[in-house]
Design a protein around this motif. Structure first.
Motif, PDB file in Angstrom:
ATOM      1  N   TYR A 197       4.906   6.398   3.037  1.00 59.92           N
ATOM      2  CA  TYR A 197       4.927   7.539   3.959  1.00 59.92           C
ATOM      3  C   TYR A 197       5.400   7.126   5.356  1.00 59.92           C
ATOM      4  O   TYR A 197       5.981   7.924   6.085  1.00 59.92           O
ATOM      5  CB  TYR A 197       3.538   8.196   4.026  1.00 59.92           C
ATOM      6  CG  TYR A 197       3.189   8.839   2.698  1.00 59.92           C
ATOM      7  CD1 TYR A 197       3.784  10.037   2.328  1.00 59.92           C
ATOM      8  CD2 TYR A 197       2.334   8.202   1.813  1.00 59.92           C
ATOM      9  CE1 TYR A 197       3.512  10.610   1.098  1.00 59.92           C
ATOM     10  CE2 TYR A 197       2.061   8.769   0.577  1.00 59.92           C
ATOM     11  CZ  TYR A 197       2.642   9.979   0.215  1.00 59.92           C
ATOM     12  OH  TYR A 197       2.391  10.531  -0.993  1.00 59.92           O
ATOM     13  N   LYS A 229       0.815  -1.200   0.000  1.00 59.55           N
ATOM     14  CA  LYS A 229       0.000   0.000   0.000  1.00 59.55           C
ATOM     15  C   LYS A 229       0.864   1.272   0.000  1.00 59.55           C
ATOM     16  O   LYS A 229       1.983   1.278   0.479  1.00 59.55           O
ATOM     17  CB  LYS A 229      -0.914  -0.004   1.226  1.00 59.55           C
ATOM     18  CG  LYS A 229      -2.014  -1.008   1.118  1.00 59.55           C
ATOM     19  CD  LYS A 229      -2.827  -1.003   2.407  1.00 59.55           C
ATOM     20  CE  LYS A 229      -3.843  -2.124   2.341  1.00 59.55           C
ATOM     21  NZ  LYS A 229      -4.433  -2.380   3.633  1.00 59.55           N
ATOM     22  N   ASN A 230       0.277   2.354  -0.511  1.00 62.22           N
ATOM     23  CA  ASN A 230       0.971   3.638  -0.586  1.00 62.22           C
ATOM     24  C   ASN A 230       1.410   4.159   0.766  1.00 62.22           C
ATOM     25  O   ASN A 230       2.442   4.793   0.900  1.00 62.22           O
ATOM     26  CB  ASN A 230       0.038   4.685  -1.201  1.00 62.22           C
ATOM     27  CG  ASN A 230       0.221   4.732  -2.695  1.00 62.22           C
ATOM     28  OD1 ASN A 230       1.089   4.042  -3.222  1.00 62.22           O
ATOM     29  ND2 ASN A 230      -0.600   5.514  -3.355  1.00 62.22           N
ATOM     30  N   CYS A 231       0.575   3.883   1.752  1.00 62.33           N
ATOM     31  CA  CYS A 231       0.873   4.461   3.071  1.00 62.33           C
ATOM     32  C   CYS A 231       2.204   3.954   3.617  1.00 62.33           C
ATOM     33  O   CYS A 231       2.855   4.641   4.403  1.00 62.33           O
ATOM     34  CB  CYS A 231      -0.266   4.179   4.046  1.00 62.33           C
ATOM     35  SG  CYS A 231      -0.396   2.470   4.482  1.00 62.33           S
TER      36      CYS A 231
END
Ligand code: ABU
Length: 856
Positions: free
Chosen positions: A572, A567-569
């Motif tokens: 981050y 996932k993209n998170c």
């Protein structure tokens, strides 16, 4: 009638005086003999002036009927040449020759030291008229020693007073290696230290002062205290003349008891003329004890000090008394005889009460010595040298006179009374430079700063980079709907741009110094540099790192977890972790060990104009903290691990092409650049941090290059793509990635073509073999048929030889055209042509190892 009466009176007075004198002389029928050691030549030829003074004193004492009325004071003496060995020999001769000597008079410190140390063995009192060594004030070492000559330490408070008067805080010393001078310098060092004055240079020499003088010059000595005997003084100043250690920049302080024209003496041991010595000596200052009674009144010796001088001059009978060694000390020698006579007088009275005589004195009995010692201790009188009294150390206290040599003549500058700490200054001093010289070369602190041109050019480049970064951010926002932007994680790219902008801002801060900001603000700049550069790096490099980390995760998860999506998170989370570590390190650093401004000092540099005796003292500002190396280690350790890991991930994902992160290869390239530049820059900057221009240029260029390359690699292709295809969304991703992978595809295509060619050649070869085998088989078959026919055996073998050309497609399905069975193997050949490409498939089956199958 009156005249006759007067005449009778005069005759009567003269008669009475002559009778009384004759009476006194007549009573002095017993002898006391003292010993005398006089240096008539050598380092201090004080005997030349002191011996006549002593003889004069003996005569005067012997004329007095109130002093030693029964005794005639005699003296046996000899010359020591101011040499300790000879002085000791003279002492032994005096001791071993009759009559017994109750007291020994001595002069010249180096002789007195030996004599006084030996004399205690013979219970002999030693009285020095010309010994200044402070070492002689040691009662344990010299228990029977007294002196009328003040200790050389008397000069030191005077010197300190003058240093304070002219605000000299840094002095140098040069001494002849003799105990007298060593102890003087030791005392001086203690006193100047107590007065807050530094002894910056200490030099000593035995007989050759060449190197000592050179060292004084080399170590920038300006206020120089020299203690040495007269002969060495000529050598020192000859060398000072050669080294140009004189003039307006220097002040010499030397001993004042040399004869006035001491430097004019013909001295074969030096190769300087008296004029050269005079030039080198001009302006030097001397200090000497005031050893002549200053009042015009009569002293206890029944004459004034002036009368004494007149009588001495008459006795010496020389035109220039300044050439006579020991002339200034003559009053001390005169008073020494009076002191011992008064003490012996007192002793004789005390002994008489105990039924003893001075004649009973012998070298093995201390009884009479003790009496003489105690009498000496309590002796007090006003002599021609002033008040004579002995301290518990046997020293005299006196005023000191300060003189300066101006145009070859000594002028009195003032007097100092140590007891009352009173300096009488006559303001007659003259300085070659018109003013007292400074105690050191004036040092002008000069801040080393980054050259303005370099600073401005780097700031210009950084400003351009910041604008470029802002343009990238705007570009990212404007094109946020374009597929090539959407699939490049535009938010992360924006974070990278912000990181680059922060790093570029830091270039401005790196060039700020006390030229632009106050010293109090400098620590704040230090903190700002650390925070901005660290966060800039974490955002810029951290953003790229997170992307490449995600790409790696996606590719590895696709292999292992059946394309499970990362996932993209997570991207981050990685970035946040990097920034959090930074935050922790910087906060701890600032809280525990805040940065401050430290100065690195450099060697003195000559100022362009030497007129004003100024040297530049360059210094450089640094950001420092108490444990800077530990903090830098932690910061660089954290960043270093990120760099290493980043380069590993970039290598791992070098040929990965992902739709989700379409610019991963450019990010990888950017990481390579950052790593290379950081690995080169950091160690170099740590080494050359003392060179402000070079280190600033290195850091600034590294930041600028990293930022420009990162912005260029991440945004360049996107800008080009969007400029090329302003409307064609559907082709963006493809063309963006194709531009990268085109070369690899081309290589793979070329490789396949080569392999195809090789395979075709093999097929042709195999075809030829098959043809040959078919022919052979056909022949064998025909032969067997012939044989069978001839033998009447029905053939069970069907041979089908109906084959077409290999270049034409068979009209039937692939057929086994030939099959030969042998016990070992079976060879089968399928042959067909498809779409103009010929394929030959030969299957070799081992009957034993079936079903292994190799396809060629
Ligand atoms: N004033 C002469 C001192 C000589 C010496 O101390 O040796």
């Amino acid at each position: 009638m009156r005249l006759v009466l007067c005449l009778v009176n005069v005759i009567l007075v003269l008669l009475i005086f002559s009778l009384s004198t004759r009476h006194a002389e007549g009573l002095k029928d017993r002898n006391i003999t003292i010993g005398g050691i006089f240096p008539m030549s050598g380092s201090w030829a004080g005997g030349q002036g002191c011996l006549p003074a002593v003889q004069m004193a003996l005569e005067d004492v012997n004329l007095r009927d109130d002093i030693l009325p029964e005794y005639h004071l005699n003296m046996d003496f000899d010359d020591s040449q101011c040499m300790p060995g000879l002085g000791t020999k003279v002492l032994y001769e005096l001791l071993y020759n009759q009559p017994k000597k109750v007291i020994v008079l001595t002069g010249c410190s180096i002789v007195s030291t030996f004599v006084a140390q030996a004399a205690k063995m013979w219970h002999l009192i030693v009285l020095a008229y010309g010994s200044s060594s402070p070492a002689l004030s040691n009662r344990d070492r010299f228990p029977t020693f007294f002196r009328t000559h003040p200790s050389a330490t008397l000069h030191n408070p005077t010197r300190v007073k003058i240093f304070q008067l002219f605000k000299w805080k840094r002095i140098a010393t040069i001494q002849e290696t003799q105990e007298v001078f060593t102890s003087t310098v030791e005392d001086l060092e203690e006193r100047v230290k107590a007065a807050g004055i530094e002894v910056a240079v200490r030099q000593n020499f035995l007989t050759d002062p060449t190197n000592a003088v050179r060292n004084l010059k080399r170590q920038d000595a300006r206020i120089i205290v020299g203690v040495f005997y007269e002969d060495m003084a000529r050598r020192v100043f000859c060398q000072a003349y050669k080294e140009k250690l004189y003039g307006k920049k220097y002040v010499w302080f030397i001993i004042g008891w040399y004869p006035n024209n001491w430097y004019k003496v013909d001295d074969p041991s030096i190769n300087c003329t008296s004029d050269q010595l005079k030039e080198a000596l001009e302006g030097h200052i001397t200090t000497e004890a005031v050893i002549l009674h200053q009042e015009k009144t009569k002293t206890d010796t029944n004459m004034t000090s002036q009368q004494f001088k007149a009588r001495l001059d008459e006795r010496l009978n020389v035109s220039d008394t300044s050439q006579v060694g020991g002339y200034p000390e003559a009053p001390l020698a005169y008073d020494a005889v009076w002191a011992l006579a008064i003490a012996l007088n007192k002793t004789s009275e005390r002994l008489r009460d105990r039924g003893l005589n001075i004649e009973d004195f012998n070298y093995s009995n201390s009884e009479i010595t003790d009496e003489i010692y105690s009498a000496m201790n309590s002796t007090k009188f006003v002599g021609v040298s002033g008040n004579v009294a002995f301290s518990s150390q046997g020293d005299r206290i006196a005023w000191t006179k300060i003189e300066q040599l101006i145009n070859g003549t000594y002028y009195t500058l003032g007097y100092y009374d140590q007891n009352s700490d009173n300096l009488t200054w006559l303001h007659k001093e003259r300085w070659t430079g018109g003013h007292p010289p400074p105690d050191r070369t004036k040092q002008m602190p000069v801040l080393r700063v980054v050259s303005l041109g370099l600073f401005l050019s780097m700031c210009g480049l950084s400003t351009f980079g910041i604008f470029a970064g802002v343009a990238c951010l705007i570009f990212n926002i404007i094109n946020s709907k374009r597929r090539c932007i959407i699939h490049s994680h535009p938010r992360m790219n924006s974070i990278v741009v912000i990181g680059c902008i922060l790093c570029l801002i830091c270039v401005f801060l790196l060039g700020l110094d006390s030229r632009f900001v106050s010293e109090d603000t400098y620590p704040l700049i230090c903190q700002l540099r650390a925070w901005i550069l660290s966060f800039g790096f974490s955002l810029g490099y951290g953003g790229m790192f997170s992307k490449i980390w995600t790409v790696h995760r996606l590719t590895t998860s696709s292999r292992q977890k059946n394309k499970k999506e990362v996932k993209n998170c997570e991207m981050y989370i990685v970035l946040t972790a990097i920034i959090l570590i930074d935050l922790i390190i910087l906060t701890t650093w600032q809280a525990i060990d805040p940065m401050y401004r430290s100065l690195e000092m450099f060697d003195l540099e000559p100022a362009p104009s030497t007129e004003h005796d100024i040297m530049y003292k360059p210094y450089l500002e640094h950001c420092d903290s108490n444990n800077i190396s530990i903090w830098l280690g932690v910061v660089f350790g954290h960043k270093g691990i990120l760099l290493l890991f980043g380069i590993f991930l970039s290598y791992e994902t070098r040929s990965v092409k992902l739709k989700q992160v379409n610019d991963s290869r450019f990010v990888g390239m950017s990481i390579y650049n950052v790593v290379v530049l950081c690995v080169i820059t950091v160690p170099i900057v740590l080494i050359i941090k003392s060179q402000q221009d070079a280190s600033f240029a290195f850091v600034a260029l590294a930041i600028i290059l990293c930022s420009f390359l990162s912005l260029g690699l991440i945004f360049g292709p996107k800008v080009i793509e969007i400029l090329r295809n302003p409307k064609r969304n559907q082709h963006e991703i493809r063309s963006l990635t194709e531009s990268v992978v085109g070369k690899e595809e081309e290589e793979r295509h070329q490789k396949l073509l080569t392999e195809n060619g090789q395979l075709q050649a093999q097929i042709a070869e195999m075809e030829e073999k098959v043809r040959t085998l078919n022919r052979q088989l056909k022949e064998k078959m025909q032969e067997r048929i012939r044989l069978t026919t001839s033998k009447g055996i029905t053939s069970n073998l069907t041979v089908e030889t109906n084959r077409k050309s290999s270049k034409t497609k068979p009209s039937y399905s692939p057929t086994q055209v030939l099959e030969m069975r042998t016990p070992e193997c079976m060879i089968s050949s399928d042959y067909y042509s498809d779409s103009g490409i010929h394929t030959c498939s030969t299957v070799i089956r081992s009957t034993k190892n079936s079903p292994s199958e190799n396809e060629v």
